[in-house]
Scaffold this motif. Sequence first.
Motif, PDB file in Angstrom:
ATOM      1  N   GLU A  57       0.826  -1.204   0.000  1.00 34.64           N
ATOM      2  CA  GLU A  57       0.000   0.000   0.000  1.00 34.64           C
ATOM      3  C   GLU A  57       0.861   1.255   0.000  1.00 34.64           C
ATOM      4  OE1 GLU A  57      -4.098  -1.466   2.247  1.00 34.64           O
ATOM      5  OE2 GLU A  57      -2.463  -0.608   3.454  1.00 34.64           O
ATOM      6  N   ASN A  58       1.974   1.227   0.710  1.00 27.91           N
ATOM      7  CA  ASN A  58       2.868   2.385   0.729  1.00 27.91           C
ATOM      8  C   ASN A  58       3.615   2.536  -0.597  1.00 27.91           C
ATOM      9  OD1 ASN A  58       2.170   3.220   3.309  1.00 27.91           O
ATOM     10  ND2 ASN A  58       3.767   1.989   4.295  1.00 27.91           N
ATOM     11  N   LEU A  59       3.958   1.433  -1.225  1.00 24.65           N
ATOM     12  CA  LEU A  59       4.565   1.511  -2.552  1.00 24.65           C
ATOM     13  C   LEU A  59       3.614   2.171  -3.546  1.00 24.65           C
ATOM     14  CD1 LEU A  59       6.221  -2.003  -2.926  1.00 24.65           C
ATOM     15  CD2 LEU A  59       7.421   0.182  -2.844  1.00 24.65           C
ATOM     16  N   ALA A  60       2.336   1.802  -3.462  1.00 27.80           N
ATOM     17  CA  ALA A  60       1.353   2.375  -4.382  1.00 27.80           C
ATOM     18  C   ALA A  60       1.171   3.870  -4.143  1.00 27.80           C
ATOM     19  CB  ALA A  60       0.015   1.646  -4.234  1.00 27.80           C
ATOM     20  N   ARG A  61       1.282   4.297  -2.874  1.00 32.60           N
ATOM     21  CA  ARG A  61       1.100   5.716  -2.545  1.00 32.60           C
ATOM     22  C   ARG A  61       2.352   6.543  -2.847  1.00 32.60           C
ATOM     23  NH1 ARG A  61      -0.790   3.533   2.692  1.00 32.60           N
ATOM     24  NH2 ARG A  61      -3.066   3.369   2.650  1.00 32.60           N
ATOM     25  N   HIS A  62       3.535   5.932  -2.660  1.00 32.54           N
ATOM     26  CA  HIS A  62       4.781   6.698  -2.733  1.00 32.54           C
ATOM     27  C   HIS A  62       5.824   6.015  -3.629  1.00 32.54           C
ATOM     28  CE1 HIS A  62       2.970   8.854   0.588  1.00 32.54           C
ATOM     29  NE2 HIS A  62       2.973   7.758   1.325  1.00 32.54           N
ATOM     30  N   PRO A  63       5.490   5.738  -4.873  1.00 31.22           N
ATOM     31  CA  PRO A  63       6.469   5.061  -5.738  1.00 31.22           C
ATOM     32  C   PRO A  63       7.716   5.897  -5.987  1.00 31.22           C
ATOM     33  CG  PRO A  63       4.618   5.891  -7.026  1.00 31.22           C
ATOM     34  CD  PRO A  63       4.240   6.047  -5.585  1.00 31.22           C
ATOM     35  N   ASP A  64       7.589   7.233  -5.911  1.00 31.93           N
ATOM     36  CA  ASP A  64       8.756   8.085  -6.141  1.00 31.93           C
ATOM     37  C   ASP A  64       9.833   7.872  -5.082  1.00 31.93           C
ATOM     38  OD1 ASP A  64       6.832   9.140  -4.358  1.00 31.93           O
ATOM     39  OD2 ASP A  64       7.684  11.153  -4.517  1.00 31.93           O
ATOM     40  N   ILE A  65       9.410   7.639  -3.831  1.00 27.26           N
ATOM     41  CA  ILE A  65      10.389   7.395  -2.766  1.00 27.26           C
ATOM     42  C   ILE A  65      11.056   6.040  -2.969  1.00 27.26           C
ATOM     43  CG2 ILE A  65      10.739   7.212  -0.276  1.00 27.26           C
ATOM     44  CD1 ILE A  65       8.319   9.000   0.119  1.00 27.26           C
ATOM     45  N   ALA A  66      10.274   5.064  -3.381  1.00 28.82           N
ATOM     46  CA  ALA A  66      10.850   3.742  -3.666  1.00 28.82           C
ATOM     47  C   ALA A  66      11.877   3.841  -4.788  1.00 28.82           C
ATOM     48  CB  ALA A  66       9.741   2.765  -4.039  1.00 28.82           C
ATOM     49  N   ARG A  67      11.588   4.648  -5.794  1.00 26.90           N
ATOM     50  CA  ARG A  67      12.539   4.819  -6.899  1.00 26.90           C
ATOM     51  C   ARG A  67      13.820   5.499  -6.416  1.00 26.90           C
ATOM     52  NH1 ARG A  67       7.674   6.504  -9.651  1.00 26.90           N
ATOM     53  NH2 ARG A  67       6.878   4.781 -10.924  1.00 26.90           N
ATOM     54  N   GLN A  68      13.693   6.419  -5.472  1.00 22.07           N
ATOM     55  CA  GLN A  68      14.884   7.056  -4.905  1.00 22.07           C
ATOM     56  C   GLN A  68      15.780   6.022  -4.221  1.00 22.07           C
ATOM     57  OE1 GLN A  68      13.793  10.314  -2.310  1.00 22.07           O
ATOM     58  NE2 GLN A  68      12.332  11.114  -3.806  1.00 22.07           N
ATOM     59  N   ALA A  69      15.153   5.098  -3.489  1.00 25.41           N
ATOM     60  CA  ALA A  69      15.924   4.047  -2.823  1.00 25.41           C
ATOM     61  C   ALA A  69      16.637   3.167  -3.844  1.00 25.41           C
ATOM     62  CB  ALA A  69      15.012   3.215  -1.927  1.00 25.41           C
ATOM     63  N   LEU A  70      15.942   2.802  -4.906  1.00 27.17           N
ATOM     64  CA  LEU A  70      16.551   1.988  -5.949  1.00 27.17           C
ATOM     65  C   LEU A  70      17.709   2.720  -6.613  1.00 27.17           C
ATOM     66  CD1 LEU A  70      13.451   0.396  -7.712  1.00 27.17           C
ATOM     67  CD2 LEU A  70      15.214  -0.825  -6.426  1.00 27.17           C
ATOM     68  N   ALA A  71      17.502   4.001  -6.909  1.00 28.80           N
ATOM     69  CA  ALA A  71      18.539   4.783  -7.583  1.00 28.80           C
ATOM     70  C   ALA A  71      19.791   4.908  -6.726  1.00 28.80           C
ATOM     71  CB  ALA A  71      17.992   6.165  -7.934  1.00 28.80           C
ATOM     72  N   ALA A  72      19.622   4.849  -5.400  1.00 29.24           N
ATOM     73  CA  ALA A  72      20.763   4.944  -4.484  1.00 29.24           C
ATOM     74  C   ALA A  72      21.454   3.600  -4.263  1.00 29.24           C
ATOM     75  CB  ALA A  72      20.307   5.525  -3.151  1.00 29.24           C
ATOM     76  N   GLY A  73      20.968   2.555  -4.921  1.00 28.52           N
ATOM     77  CA  GLY A  73      21.616   1.253  -4.824  1.00 28.52           C
ATOM     78  C   GLY A  73      21.077   0.333  -3.756  1.00 28.52           C
ATOM     79  N   HIS A  74      19.929   0.691  -3.167  1.00 26.44           N
ATOM     80  CA  HIS A  74      19.318  -0.156  -2.154  1.00 26.44           C
ATOM     81  C   HIS A  74      18.409  -1.203  -2.810  1.00 26.44           C
ATOM     82  CE1 HIS A  74      20.995   2.674   0.631  1.00 26.44           C
ATOM     83  NE2 HIS A  74      20.307   3.672   0.097  1.00 26.44           N
ATOM     84  N   ARG A  75      17.999  -2.167  -2.023  1.00 28.58           N
ATOM     85  CA  ARG A  75      17.144  -3.238  -2.539  1.00 28.58           C
ATOM     86  C   ARG A  75      15.757  -3.116  -1.938  1.00 28.58           C
ATOM     87  NH1 ARG A  75      18.599  -9.775  -2.563  1.00 28.58           N
ATOM     88  NH2 ARG A  75      16.820 -10.418  -3.875  1.00 28.58           N
TER      89      ARG A  75
END
Length: 205
Positions: A57-75
């Motif tokens: 549910e949080n991924l659906a609400r805040h995909p931009d933050i998840a993308r920031q984590a991915l861009a920084a090399g996190h899993r």
Amino acid sequence: MPNPVRRLLPQCLWEMPGTGRTLYLTFDDGPIPEETPFVLEQLARFEAKATFFCVGENLARHPDIARQALAAGHRLANHTHRHISGWTHSRPDFVADVGRCQRELDQLLPVPEARPLLRPPFGRITPPLARTLSVTHQVVMWDVLTCDYDQDFAAPRCLETAIRYTKPGSIVVFHDSLKASRNLRYVLPRYLAHFAGLGFRFETL
């Protein structure tokens, strides 16, 4: 986690022995705008990588933050869609909820993972459910629970306890959640500084 519990759940990953002076920080319950950016900032200060067990549910609400984590090399990993307990929901309902969260994750990942990671909320999972889920996911538990979410746990004590129980190869649980905010913001930067000063690295699972 007591050894008898580990023996009941042999499919689960509890720690990463044999990986040298490496720690595996994990963050449950996000992503949320109030806490996850703070976590990303602290990790960046120490060139640390981590694994984020995300609520669908949080991924659906805040995909931009998840993308920031991915861009920084996190899993990014699966923490069910609605943050439900494997003890109180039927096996079909829990498996379906995991699948719903995984679909949110797969939309964000450049290439869907062959065997993604899953952490059951609260660590609540039964042996039959663990066997079912291990076909499609690596179920991840932990050997260090910081208890940052516990409002009765003073922040200095939380830090002291987390440091005391951490060892090479530990899988450590923090929470990027509102409930954990007070302790998280005190403990995380000090925890990172302590172990970075001892020469530890922080990697994704």
